[in-house]
Scaffold this active site. Structure first.
Site, PDB file in Angstrom:
ATOM      1  N   HIS A  78     -15.266  50.747  98.799  1.00  0.00           N
ATOM      2  CA  HIS A  78     -14.580  51.626  99.737  1.00  0.00           C
ATOM      3  C   HIS A  78     -15.356  51.674 101.049  1.00  0.00           C
ATOM      4  O   HIS A  78     -16.557  51.919 101.063  1.00  0.00           O
ATOM      5  CB  HIS A  78     -14.453  53.049  99.168  1.00  0.00           C
ATOM      6  CG  HIS A  78     -13.279  53.207  98.244  1.00  0.00           C
ATOM      7  ND1 HIS A  78     -12.654  54.405  98.051  1.00  0.00           N
ATOM      8  CD2 HIS A  78     -12.634  52.315  97.476  1.00  0.00           C
ATOM      9  CE1 HIS A  78     -11.637  54.250  97.207  1.00  0.00           C
ATOM     10  NE2 HIS A  78     -11.607  52.988  96.839  1.00  0.00           N
TER      11      HIS A  78
ATOM     12  N   TYR B 220     -10.530  64.171 101.134  1.00  0.00           N
ATOM     13  CA  TYR B 220     -11.161  65.483 100.999  1.00  0.00           C
ATOM     14  C   TYR B 220     -10.368  66.452 101.871  1.00  0.00           C
ATOM     15  O   TYR B 220     -10.235  66.219 103.072  1.00  0.00           O
ATOM     16  CB  TYR B 220     -12.602  65.445 101.495  1.00  0.00           C
ATOM     17  CG  TYR B 220     -13.550  64.646 100.633  1.00  0.00           C
ATOM     18  CD1 TYR B 220     -13.598  63.255 100.696  1.00  0.00           C
ATOM     19  CD2 TYR B 220     -14.421  65.285  99.745  1.00  0.00           C
ATOM     20  CE1 TYR B 220     -14.483  62.519  99.906  1.00  0.00           C
ATOM     21  CE2 TYR B 220     -15.303  64.564  98.955  1.00  0.00           C
ATOM     22  CZ  TYR B 220     -15.321  63.184  99.041  1.00  0.00           C
ATOM     23  OH  TYR B 220     -16.194  62.471  98.252  1.00  0.00           O
TER      24      TYR B 220
ATOM     25  N   PRO C 166     -20.800  68.720  92.971  1.00  0.00           N
ATOM     26  CA  PRO C 166     -20.254  67.351  92.959  1.00  0.00           C
ATOM     27  C   PRO C 166     -19.590  66.906  94.258  1.00  0.00           C
ATOM     28  O   PRO C 166     -19.292  65.729  94.425  1.00  0.00           O
ATOM     29  CB  PRO C 166     -19.233  67.394  91.825  1.00  0.00           C
ATOM     30  CG  PRO C 166     -18.854  68.831  91.716  1.00  0.00           C
ATOM     31  CD  PRO C 166     -20.069  69.614  92.079  1.00  0.00           C
TER      32      PRO C 166
ATOM     33  N   LYS D 253     -23.337  62.937  94.762  1.00  0.00           N
ATOM     34  CA  LYS D 253     -24.736  62.524  94.821  1.00  0.00           C
ATOM     35  C   LYS D 253     -25.458  62.521  93.472  1.00  0.00           C
ATOM     36  O   LYS D 253     -26.533  61.920  93.350  1.00  0.00           O
ATOM     37  CB  LYS D 253     -25.504  63.454  95.776  1.00  0.00           C
ATOM     38  CG  LYS D 253     -25.110  63.281  97.230  1.00  0.00           C
ATOM     39  CD  LYS D 253     -25.368  61.856  97.697  1.00  0.00           C
ATOM     40  CE  LYS D 253     -24.779  61.589  99.072  1.00  0.00           C
ATOM     41  NZ  LYS D 253     -24.762  60.151  99.359  1.00  0.00           N
TER      42      LYS D 253
ATOM     43  N   TYR E 172     -23.185  60.220 103.394  1.00  0.00           N
ATOM     44  CA  TYR E 172     -22.252  59.930 102.309  1.00  0.00           C
ATOM     45  C   TYR E 172     -22.614  58.607 101.620  1.00  0.00           C
ATOM     46  O   TYR E 172     -22.562  58.491 100.397  1.00  0.00           O
ATOM     47  CB  TYR E 172     -20.813  59.868 102.840  1.00  0.00           C
ATOM     48  CG  TYR E 172     -19.759  59.917 101.747  1.00  0.00           C
ATOM     49  CD1 TYR E 172     -19.405  58.764 101.041  1.00  0.00           C
ATOM     50  CD2 TYR E 172     -19.132  61.107 101.402  1.00  0.00           C
ATOM     51  CE1 TYR E 172     -18.463  58.803 100.024  1.00  0.00           C
ATOM     52  CE2 TYR E 172     -18.180  61.161 100.393  1.00  0.00           C
ATOM     53  CZ  TYR E 172     -17.857  60.005  99.706  1.00  0.00           C
ATOM     54  OH  TYR E 172     -16.919  60.050  98.696  1.00  0.00           O
TER      55      TYR E 172
HETATM   56  C1  PHB Z   1     -14.943  61.345  91.470  1.00  0.00           C
HETATM   57  O1  PHB Z   1     -14.215  60.327  91.627  1.00  0.00           O
HETATM   58  O2  PHB Z   1     -15.149  61.867  90.349  1.00  0.00           O
HETATM   59  C2  PHB Z   1     -15.568  61.979  92.694  1.00  0.00           C
HETATM   60  C3  PHB Z   1     -15.487  61.308  93.906  1.00  0.00           C
HETATM   61  C4  PHB Z   1     -16.058  61.884  95.044  1.00  0.00           C
HETATM   62  C5  PHB Z   1     -16.687  63.111  94.944  1.00  0.00           C
HETATM   63  C6  PHB Z   1     -16.768  63.783  93.714  1.00  0.00           C
HETATM   64  C7  PHB Z   1     -16.204  63.214  92.584  1.00  0.00           C
HETATM   65  O3  PHB Z   1     -17.218  63.670  96.072  1.00  0.00           O
END
Ligand code: PHB
Ligand code: APR
Length: 401
Positions: A80, A209, A301, A305, A393
């Site tokens: 990605h 997000y 989460p 990280k 990130y």
């Molecule tokens: C996930 O795909 O579980 C996931 C992806 C990004 C995040 C948190 C969890 O910031």
């Protein structure tokens, strides 16, 4: 480890816990000819089924490849180059390579990382004992720490030169360090995540997000046919209070932005509520006992990280053990905690920033909501702010271990 093999009674590095940290450390040590044993309290299916994160930084991918566990990741992992932020009626894509000189991330579930590492270790060693619960770690201040563990209905012990606690936040290793040695820094958050897995194709090809007045939402994925999605919910929320329709309806509302498409729906195959907390233990070692991964630190989460910090810790630790074997010097082992804590605290701050900027605390004022939106607009409008976001990130910190 097959049942015919005699149980090891001593090893160079005793590893407690077969999560990503313990398993990757074992692979990296084994690849350097350093004797180690992994003790895991649960059975194999538990270790492989725990739904956790899904984003790997390039350095974690590199470590998995270096450990020999990268083949399926290379076939099935999805690279990605960016994520999308949705807020205040806007939708803004943060492009990673252009802002970081080429960094990207990979979508590959932690469950798959663990499955790959377990399969490799059972096939090639080092010893991996399931249903082997460590009940004590003694002698941290000696040159022969000992792990006491239960396995096969008997109390057993593993004599080590070093012990690494990869046994997570609730593990036994951290508690084995004498009182007064460790300091803990922590924070909890006034909300949790409702996480779902759905047999529904991700409607976006990158992660979304979303900040919304009704709360945070995240659209992630596991494969072209499986979506991983999250909704901010109050602490203590019962997943049973959320029907499939209610979940999809709420996700559509929170993820909506001008011109966006509704999510493609499908059966929800897993549903759970995850609390959010930040925690760091300092130092991450005492004598010949080391802590790595969730045993040493926890992040909410939001910043993806947790798995990446676990991988970063054990890459440093494996290199330090290799240095010791090669030179006889423990200088890198002695510096382990300080080396790791710089990245740990950077990730703690970024995870805190992502969480407090994107979630709507029920008690927050309208003024605080405007501050959140001002920060998000800043990332969308300033390449400098976007670069800071992208470096954090992707974990792009040139020159850092
Ligand atoms: C996930 O795909 O579980 C996931 C992806 C990004 C995040 C948190 C969890 O910031
Ligand atoms: N004896 C043996 N094994 C133990 C003990 C014990 N006393 N206590 C815990 N364990 C095992 C757990 O069963 C688990 O399999 O240690 C392992 C710890 O694994 P994780 O919790 O996954 O921690 P870590 O390997 O550091 O990986 C961090 O996992 O939980 C996620 O969000 C977290 O993504 C992050 C990653």
């Amino acid at each position: 480890m097959d049942t015919a093999s005699p149980l090891p009674r001593r090893t160079r590095v005793g590893i407690v816990g077969a999560g990503p940290a313990g398993l990757l450390l074992a692979r990296l040590l084994h690849g350097r000819g350093i004797d180690c044993v992994v003790l895991e309290s649960r059975d194999r299916s538990y270790a492989e089924q725990r739904q956790r994160a899904g984003i790997l930084e390039q350095s974690a991918v590199d470590a998995l490849r270096a450990s020999g566990a990268g083949a399926r990741l290379d076939r099935e992992g999805i690279a990605h180059d960016g994520i999308e932020l949705r807020f205040d009626g806007r939708s803004h894509r943060v492009d990673f390579p252009s802002l970081t000189g080429g960094s990207r991330v990979w979508v590959y579930a932690q469950t798959e990382v663990v499955k790959d590492l377990i399969a490799l270790q059972l096939a090639e060693g080092p010893p991996l004992l399931f249903e082997a619960e460590a009940v004590s770690v003694s002698g941290a201040d000696t040159d022969r720490p000992v792990i006491g563990y239960r396995h096969g209905g008997a109390e057993r012990s593993l004599e080590c030169d070093y012990v690494v606690g990869c046994d997570g936040f609730h593990g036994v290793t951290r508690r084995s360090v004498p009182e007064g040695v460790l300091r803990s820094y922590s924070r909890t958050y006034p909300y949790s995540w409702l996480g779902i897995l759905a047999d529904a194709p991700p409607v976006y090809d990158e992660l979304i997000y979303a900040h919304s007045p009704r709360g945070f939402a995240l659209a992630s994925m596991r494969s072209p046919s499986v979506s991983r999605l999250y909704l901010q919910v109050p602490n203590g929320e019962d997943p049973a209070a959320w029907s499939d329709d209610r979940i999809w309806d709420e996700l559509d509302v929170r993820l909506a932005s001008a011109g966006s498409r509704k999510l493609e729906r499908g059966p929800i195959t897993a549903k759970s509520v995850l609390p959010m907390r930040s925690q760091v233990t300092e130092p991450m070692s005492h004598g010949r006992v080391f802590l790595a991964g969730d045993a040493a630190h926890i992040v909410p989460p939001t910043g993806a990280k947790g798995l990446n910090l676990a991988a970063a810790d054990v890459v440093v630790l494996a290199g330090a053990f290799a240095h010791l074997e090669r030179t006889g010097s423990s200088e890198l082992l002695d510096a382990y905690s300080e080396t790791c804590l710089r990245r740990v605290w950077r990730a703690e701050h970024f995870s805190y920033f992502m969480t407090t900027t994107l979630h709507t605390d029920p008690a927050q004022s309208a003024f605080e909501t405007r501050l959140q939106l001002a920060q998000l607009h800043r990332i969308a409008d300033s390449p400098h702010a976007a670069a800071e976001f992208a470096e954090n990130y992707t974990g792009h910190f040139p020159g850092w271990a």
